[in-house]
Scaffold this active site. Structure first.
Site, PDB file in Angstrom:
ATOM      1  N   CYS A  94       4.468  -1.033  10.447  1.00 32.37           N
ATOM      2  CA  CYS A  94       3.083  -1.585  10.238  1.00 32.37           C
ATOM      3  C   CYS A  94       3.093  -2.069   8.857  1.00 32.37           C
ATOM      4  O   CYS A  94       3.702  -1.512   8.003  1.00 32.37           O
ATOM      5  CB  CYS A  94       1.992  -0.541  10.808  1.00 32.37           C
ATOM      6  SG  CYS A  94       1.981   1.018   9.654  1.00 32.37           S
ATOM      7  N   CYS A  95       2.449  -3.142   8.752  1.00 31.63           N
ATOM      8  CA  CYS A  95       2.108  -3.849   7.355  1.00 31.63           C
ATOM      9  C   CYS A  95       0.547  -4.304   7.417  1.00 31.63           C
ATOM     10  O   CYS A  95      -0.079  -3.654   8.134  1.00 31.63           O
ATOM     11  CB  CYS A  95       2.951  -4.677   7.044  1.00 31.63           C
ATOM     12  SG  CYS A  95       3.102  -6.204   7.942  1.00 31.63           S
ATOM     13  N   ALA A  96       0.313  -5.142   6.571  1.00 28.04           N
ATOM     14  CA  ALA A  96      -1.081  -5.661   6.403  1.00 28.04           C
ATOM     15  C   ALA A  96      -1.407  -6.449   7.648  1.00 28.04           C
ATOM     16  O   ALA A  96      -2.442  -6.167   8.365  1.00 28.04           O
ATOM     17  CB  ALA A  96      -1.294  -6.480   5.184  1.00 28.04           C
TER      18      ALA A  96
END
Lengths: 113, 440
Positions: free
Chosen positions: A6-8
Site C-alpha cells: 500500500c502507498c498513497a
C-alpha cells in the site's frame, strides 16, 4: 503467499509489484502460482486486509504505520515499511526478500509464543 | 542545522498528518470526493459536446445530431455534476457508516433523506434541483456526517424497535430504523424550518456564504503558490500531499462544476484550481516538478544516478515521482530542499499565473491520467498548456541541474569506497534469508 502493498494512491507500489512478479518469474525456486499480489491506496486497506498474509507499506505513507498496525495486529498479519532507498530504485528482489523474511520472522515468533 | 530542522518538522508535521489521515470525518470527505471522480470526468466530457457545432460548423451530420439531441446529451451532465451533492452525501454516509460498522443501507438512505430535507426547493409543479450540484456540496458533507452521527447515537442509546425472536433479520432491521428515521428526519426538517424563518434561505446557501471567503481565497495564484509550497514541503518530509485532500478536493470539485456551468452559459470561466489543472501543472511529472532531477540523473557520470534516472523516467511521464523522490533521494536531502520545495512550488504554480495573466485558458475538463503534455491540453483544450508545460520542463532542468551537480560530486567521491552497502537486513534476517535459500 498473499502480499499486499500500500502507498498513497496505489500507483508506485503497483510498479514495485510488477518488479516483484518479474523476480519470481525469473526465479527457478519460486513458483508464481504460489503468490498473489495487490497494490492499493492505504486508505482502502481496512476493506481488503482480511484476505492477505503480509502488508508492505510504502515509505511515503509511513506516517500511517501506527494506524496500519491497529488493523494488522488484531488479525495477526505481519507488516513492515519498505526502506526508502530500496523503494526509490524499485528493487523488486530486495522487497520480495523483505516480504519473505518478515513473514518467516512472524511465523517463528508465533511458534515461540 | 538541517538535523535540528528535520527533527522539528518530524515532531510537529508527522503527528498532524497522522491525525488528519485518521480523523474519521476528514477521511470520509476525502474518500467520498475520490469516489466522485468518474462522474466528474464523464460530466465534464459531455459538457464539451454542445460546443462542438460551433467548432466544426453546423452543416454536417455530427453537428445536426448534437443540435437535435441537445436535451439528451445534456442529461449526463445534469445527472453527474448537477447531482454531485447527492452522490457525495451517499458516499460520506457509506464511509462514515463503514467506520462505525453501522448498517450501511440505513446510513445511506438516512443521510440522503436528511440532505433532501435541507436542500430541496419547492417550485410550482415540482422540486428544483439547484442545490443538488456544487452549490450543495458543503451542506452535503455536513448533513451526511450529522445524519450518520445521529444514527450512531440512536443506536448507542437503543432507540430502536425490537422485534420478537424469529422475525427475519432484514424485516427487523427495517423496523429498527423507524425511530431513527423519525429523529433524523425531524431534526433536519426543523433545521430547514429555522433556517428559512431566521435567514430566509436554505442551509446550503447559508453555508456557501459562510465558506465563500475560504473557497474564494483559493482562486488566486498567490494562494495556490502558498498551497503548493506546503504540498512540496510536507512531501519533502516524506508525507504524501493527500493529507490536504479533505480541504482541497471539495474546493476543486466546486470549481470545475462552476467552470463547466459558466462554459455552458457562455460566460467567462472563473476558476484556475481544478483536479485536472492541479494534476497537469502542480503535478507535472509529479509534485515538485522533479523531471529536471530525472534528466540530470540520466545524464550523470555516476552509474547509480543513471540507473535511478532510468527507473524514474517512465513513471514520471504519468506524474508518478516516488522513484526519484526516494531514489534520488530528494526526500530529506538538504541539498534538494531549495529546488524541490521552493522551485517545485514556483514552477508548479507558474501555469496558474499564466492563466491569471490571460496567457493560458482556464480548465473546463478533468481528464483521467493520460500522461504529461496531453493532460494539460485536455484540461482546457488550449495549446498554450503544452507551451506552459514546456516552460516548466526547461525551468526544472535549469533549476535542478546545479544542485544535482553538488550531489553528484559527493557521490562520485564515495562511489569507489562504497563496498559495504547500506544494510537492509539485520543479522537475524540474513540468517533467515540463508535458510530460505533464494536464487535472486
Amino acid at each position: 503467499m498473499k502480499i499486499l502493498l500500500c502507498c498513497a494512491g496505489g500507483f508506485s507500489t503497483n510498479m514495485l509489484m510488477q518488479n516483484m512478479k518479474k523476480v519470481i518469474q525469473n526465479s527457478e525456486k519460486l513458483n508464481i502460482e504460489d503468490f498473489d499480489f495487490t497494490a492499493i491506496p492505504a486508505d482502502s486497506l481496512e476493506e481488503v486486509i482480511d484476505q492477505w498474509d503480509i502488508v508492505l507499506i510504502g515509505p511515503q505513507v509511513s506516517h500511517k504505520t501506527d494506524f496500519i498496525g491497529t488493523l494488522c495486529e488484531p488479525r495477526n498479519i505481519p507488516y513492515t515499511v519498505i526502506d526508502k532507498d530500496v523503494y526509490g530504485s524499485m528493487d523488486g528482489a530486495t522487497v520480495l526478500k523483505l516480504a519473505l523474511v518478515t513473514y518467516r520472522k512472524h511465523q517463528l515468533e508465533q511458534g515461540e509464543n | 542545522m538541517f538535523e535540528k530542522f528535520e527533527n522539528f518538522m518530524n515532531k510537529y508535521l508527522m503527528p498532524i498528518a497522522h491525525k488528519v489521515d485518521r480523523q474519521r470525518h476528514l477521511a470520509a470527505i476525502k474518500s467520498s470526493m475520490v469516489a466522485t471522480t468518474p462522474f466528474m470526468i464523464i460530466g465534464s466530457f459531455f459538457a464539451i459536446i454542445p460546443a462542438l457545432p460551433n467548432m466544426i460548423g453546423e452543416g454536417n451530420p455530427v453537428s445536426q445530431f448534437i443540435i437535435s439531441n441537445a436535451d439528451l446529451l445534456d442529461l449526463p451532465v445534469t445527472l453527474s455534476i448537477g447531482f454531485l451533492s447527492i452522490y457525495v452525501t451517499m458516499m460520506i454516509a457509506y464511509y462514515l457508516g463503514n467506520h462505525y460498522k453501522l448498517f450501511i443501507p440505513g446510513c445511506i438512505t438516512l443521510a440522503t433523506f436528511a440532505f433532501l430535507f435541507v436542500s430541496v426547493n419547492t417550485v410550482e409543479g415540482g422540486i428544483s434541483i439547484s442545490n443538488f450540484g456544487s452549490k450543495g456540496l458543503f451542506a452535503a458533507m455536513l448533513v451526511g456526517m450529522v445524519a450518520v452521527e445521529l444514527y450512531r447515537i440512536c443506536k448507542e442509546h437503543n432507540l430502536t424497535i425490537r422485534m420478537p425472536e424469529g422475525v427475519p433479520d432484514f424485516v427487523s432491521r427495517s423496523f429498527e430504523l423507524i425511530p431513527t428515521t423519525i429523529i433524523v428526519g425531524g431534526t433536519f426538517i426543523l433545521i430547514r424550518y429555522f433556517s428559512i424563518q431566521l435567514f430566509g434561505e436554505l442551509p446550503p446557501q447559508i453555508l456557501t456564504k459562510v465558506l465563500a471567503p475560504l473557497v474564494g481565497s483559493m482562486d488566486n495564484p498567490w494562494a495556490l503558490l502558498f498551497l503548493n509550497f506546503w504540498i512540496c514541503l510536507i512531501f519533502f518530509f516524506g508525507i504524501h500531499s493527500s493529507v490536504f485532500g479533505p480541504i482541497t478536493r471539495p474546493i476543486m470539485a466546486t470549481f470545475i462544476a462552476e467552470n463547466i456551468a459558466a462554459m455552458q452559459a457562455g460566460e467567462a470561466i472563473p476558476h484556475f484550481y481544478t483536479a485536472g489543472s492541479s494534476s497537469a501543472f502542480f503535478g507535472f511529472t509529479g509534485a515538485g516538478i522533479t523531471i529536471g532531477m530525472v534528466i540530470a540523473c540520466l545524464l550523470s557520470k555516476s552509474e547509480r544516478y543513471r540507473k535511478i534516472g532510468q527507473v524514474s523516467l517512465f513513471p514520471s511521464l504519468f506524474g508518478i515521482n516516488e522513484p526519484i523522490l526516494f531514489g534520488g533521494p530528494i526526500i530529506l536531502n538538504p541539498i534538494m530542499f531549495i529546488p524541490f520545495v521552493f522551485g517545485g512550488a514556483i514552477i508548479g504554480t507558474l501555469p496558474m499565473f499564466m492563466m491569471d495573466w490571460g496567457l493560458v485558458a482556464k480548465p473546463i475538463f478533468d481528464p483521467p491520467y493520460v500522461g504529461v503534455f496531453l493532460e494539460g491540453f485536455l484540461t482546457n483544450g488550449d495549446f498554450m498548456s503544452i507551451v506552459a508545460n514546456l516552460i516548466q520542463l526547461i525551468l526544472t532542468v535549469a533549476l535542478y541541474w546545479p544542485f544535482f551537480k553538488i550531489m553528484e560530486r559527493q557521490e562520485l567521491g564515495q562511489e569507489e569506497e562504497k563496498i559495504n552497502q547500506k544494510k537492509i537486513f539485520s543479522k537475524d534476517e540474513q540468517d533467515i534469508l540463508g535458510e530460505l535459500d533464494l536464487d535472486f
